[in-house]
Design a protein around this motif. Structure first.
Motif, PDB file in Angstrom:
ATOM      1  N   ALA A 122       0.823  -1.212   0.000  1.00 31.18           N
ATOM      2  CA  ALA A 122       0.000   0.000   0.000  1.00 31.18           C
ATOM      3  C   ALA A 122       0.861   1.268   0.000  1.00 31.18           C
ATOM      4  O   ALA A 122       0.349   2.376  -0.036  1.00 31.18           O
ATOM      5  CB  ALA A 122      -0.928  -0.005   1.210  1.00 31.18           C
ATOM      6  N   ARG A 123       2.172   1.081   0.063  1.00 31.18           N
ATOM      7  CA  ARG A 123       3.110   2.202   0.106  1.00 31.18           C
ATOM      8  C   ARG A 123       3.633   2.563  -1.270  1.00 31.18           C
ATOM      9  O   ARG A 123       4.064   1.680  -2.008  1.00 31.18           O
ATOM     10  CB  ARG A 123       4.355   1.805   0.920  1.00 31.18           C
ATOM     11  CG  ARG A 123       4.229   1.839   2.379  1.00 31.18           C
ATOM     12  CD  ARG A 123       4.121   3.261   2.867  1.00 31.18           C
ATOM     13  NE  ARG A 123       3.266   3.289   4.030  1.00 31.18           N
ATOM     14  CZ  ARG A 123       3.687   2.946   5.236  1.00 31.18           C
ATOM     15  NH1 ARG A 123       4.929   2.596   5.421  1.00 31.18           N
ATOM     16  NH2 ARG A 123       2.851   2.966   6.236  1.00 31.18           N
ATOM     17  N   ALA A 124       3.692   3.819  -1.576  1.00 28.42           N
ATOM     18  CA  ALA A 124       4.220   4.265  -2.869  1.00 28.42           C
ATOM     19  C   ALA A 124       5.689   3.866  -2.982  1.00 28.42           C
ATOM     20  O   ALA A 124       6.230   3.719  -4.066  1.00 28.42           O
ATOM     21  CB  ALA A 124       4.066   5.771  -2.993  1.00 28.42           C
ATOM     22  N   GLU A 156      -7.392  -3.234  -2.625  1.00 26.89           N
ATOM     23  CA  GLU A 156      -7.386  -1.785  -2.532  1.00 26.89           C
ATOM     24  C   GLU A 156      -6.817  -1.178  -3.799  1.00 26.89           C
ATOM     25  O   GLU A 156      -5.859  -1.687  -4.377  1.00 26.89           O
ATOM     26  CB  GLU A 156      -6.570  -1.351  -1.313  1.00 26.89           C
ATOM     27  CG  GLU A 156      -7.337  -1.602  -0.021  1.00 26.89           C
ATOM     28  CD  GLU A 156      -6.453  -1.555   1.196  1.00 26.89           C
ATOM     29  OE1 GLU A 156      -5.337  -1.020   1.081  1.00 26.89           O
ATOM     30  OE2 GLU A 156      -6.878  -2.063   2.235  1.00 26.89           O
ATOM     31  N   ARG A 158      -5.045   1.453  -4.449  1.00 24.37           N
ATOM     32  CA  ARG A 158      -3.645   1.858  -4.414  1.00 24.37           C
ATOM     33  C   ARG A 158      -2.724   0.670  -4.663  1.00 24.37           C
ATOM     34  O   ARG A 158      -1.786   0.736  -5.457  1.00 24.37           O
ATOM     35  CB  ARG A 158      -3.347   2.489  -3.051  1.00 24.37           C
ATOM     36  CG  ARG A 158      -1.897   2.799  -2.763  1.00 24.37           C
ATOM     37  CD  ARG A 158      -1.421   3.990  -3.586  1.00 24.37           C
ATOM     38  NE  ARG A 158      -0.167   4.517  -3.074  1.00 24.37           N
ATOM     39  CZ  ARG A 158      -0.070   5.374  -2.069  1.00 24.37           C
ATOM     40  NH1 ARG A 158      -1.154   5.801  -1.462  1.00 24.37           N
ATOM     41  NH2 ARG A 158       1.089   5.813  -1.666  1.00 24.37           N
ATOM     42  N   SER A 159      -3.027  -0.435  -3.986  1.00 19.42           N
ATOM     43  CA  SER A 159      -2.205  -1.630  -4.118  1.00 19.42           C
ATOM     44  C   SER A 159      -2.292  -2.189  -5.527  1.00 19.42           C
ATOM     45  O   SER A 159      -1.292  -2.590  -6.121  1.00 19.42           O
ATOM     46  CB  SER A 159      -2.642  -2.685  -3.108  1.00 19.42           C
ATOM     47  OG  SER A 159      -2.580  -2.165  -1.808  1.00 19.42           O
ATOM     48  N   ASP A 161      -2.979  -0.567  -8.239  1.00 19.79           N
ATOM     49  CA  ASP A 161      -2.267   0.339  -9.144  1.00 19.79           C
ATOM     50  C   ASP A 161      -0.765   0.071  -9.106  1.00 19.79           C
ATOM     51  O   ASP A 161      -0.093   0.065 -10.131  1.00 19.79           O
ATOM     52  CB  ASP A 161      -2.504   1.803  -8.742  1.00 19.79           C
ATOM     53  CG  ASP A 161      -3.909   2.267  -9.132  1.00 19.79           C
ATOM     54  OD1 ASP A 161      -4.606   1.493  -9.831  1.00 19.79           O
ATOM     55  OD2 ASP A 161      -4.296   3.379  -8.729  1.00 19.79           O
ATOM     56  N   GLN A 162      -0.261  -0.120  -7.888  1.00 23.23           N
ATOM     57  CA  GLN A 162       1.176  -0.370  -7.744  1.00 23.23           C
ATOM     58  C   GLN A 162       1.566  -1.676  -8.425  1.00 23.23           C
ATOM     59  O   GLN A 162       2.588  -1.747  -9.099  1.00 23.23           O
ATOM     60  CB  GLN A 162       1.546  -0.453  -6.268  1.00 23.23           C
ATOM     61  CG  GLN A 162       1.436   0.837  -5.552  1.00 23.23           C
ATOM     62  CD  GLN A 162       2.723   1.114  -4.791  1.00 23.23           C
ATOM     63  OE1 GLN A 162       3.617   1.768  -5.319  1.00 23.23           O
ATOM     64  NE2 GLN A 162       2.826   0.592  -3.592  1.00 23.23           N
TER      65      GLN A 162
END
Ligand code: C2E
Ligand code: CA
Ligand code: CA
Ligand code: CA
Length: 274
Positions: A122-124, A156, A158-159, A161-162
């Protein structure tokens, strides 16, 4: 202490105080251990089911604690996951695993898999950590596989997308412990992944309908173009069944235990080369 009753926050509960003190001490010790270089990477070979060749290695963290010995993840991963420490561990492992794989053979096509916690996912910072590790080892992205669990993180935005960004770079993604989380078979095609790691609970002969379940997972994965890796293969019979069902790869104590990098180098096993 348990009889104090639910809903009552007894801040003086000695058991509660003991447990949280231990947690804080373990966290502090772990933080220091990372700085002092006490983490170790062990690797468990992953074999093709068809030919029995080593196709990859799963990196598994160990903590070499002075006066204690080698500590397995069960002894510290939970605590690490409660804080950013898990991101430090994962980032360290990315660097270590890419460097080790590069040492074992540049001409090989084998891959290394690194477990990524939902918090890190979840971290950029994850994309940065991955790119840094690949560059430092001068390793092509296609030789790195990130193992993520199908729970929370993956769903999620964000995850997801990463993961997509990483896959665009050429990094492969494996869904770890498949079958134990929330994803259902009907949503397999929506997973941002290349590989499916079938949880070892599906290889348990005591589990009613286990062969049917295994067969369904392998067949469905194949239908949407996901390669399958069975975890926890402990017997020749399980391996034979996997071969029959068309599973692509397998790992487990029957094939090889996790081992230090040095032992991987000394392995006298055929490896997949192109
Ligand atoms: P996992 O990702 O499901 O890893 C597989 C675990 O199963 C490993 O335990 C491995 O030693 C064990 N295993 C392999 N073959 C067999 C078998 O045939 N039978 C049985 N019963 N077990 C087998 P390990 O190394 O103790 O790791 C436990 C968990 O800790 C891992 O489960 C993973 O969730 C976590 N972990 C390990 N290293 C890392 C890491 O660098 N980062 C993160 N975030 N998590 C890690
Ligand atoms: Ca794993
Ligand atoms: Ca697993
Ligand atoms: Ca796991």
């Amino acid at each position: 202490a348990k009889s104090a009753g639910k809903g009552r926050a007894d801040l003086c509960d000695p058991e509660l105080v003991r447990v949280s003190t231990e947690r804080v001490q373990l966290e502090a010790a772990l933080r220091r251990a990372i700085d002092d270089g006490e983490l170790r990477a062990h690797y468990q070979p992953i074999f093709t089911v068809g030919e029995g060749l080593v196709t990859g290695y799963e990196a598994l963290v160990r903590w070499e604690r002075p006066d204690v010995g080698l500590v397995a993840p069960a002894g510290f991963i939970d605590v690490a996951e409660q804080s950013d420490l898990i991101c430090e561990i994962d980032a360290w492992m990315l660097l270590r695993a890419c460097a080790d794989l590069a040492t074992w053979g540049r001409e090989s096509t084998s891959y290394v898999t690194v477990n990524i916690s939902p918090r890190h996912l979840a971290r950029a910072r994850l994309v940065e950590d991955v790119v840094r590790a690949l560059e430092a080892a001068d390793l092509p992205a296609s030789r790195l596989v990130l193992e993520v669990t199908e729970s929370l993180g993956v769903d999620e935005a964000r995850s997801a997308d990463q993961l997509q960004a990483l896959r665009t770079l050429g990094v492969h993604v494996a869904i770890d412990d498949f079958g134990t989380g929330y994803s259902s078979m009907s949503r397999l095609h929506e997973l941002p992944a290349d590989l499916l790691k079938i949880d070892r609970s599906f290889l348990d002969p005591e589990r009613p309908g286990w062969i049917e379940a295994l067969s369904l997972i392998i067949g469905s994965a194949r239908a949407v173009g996901l390669r399958t890796v069975a975890e926890g293969v402990e017997s020749p019979a399980q391996l034979a069944l996997l071969r029959e069902l068309g599973c692509d790869a397998a790992q487990g104590f029957h094939l090889a235990h996790p081992m230090p990098a040095q032992a991987v180098m000394e392995l006298d096993l055929p490896d997949v080369r192109s």
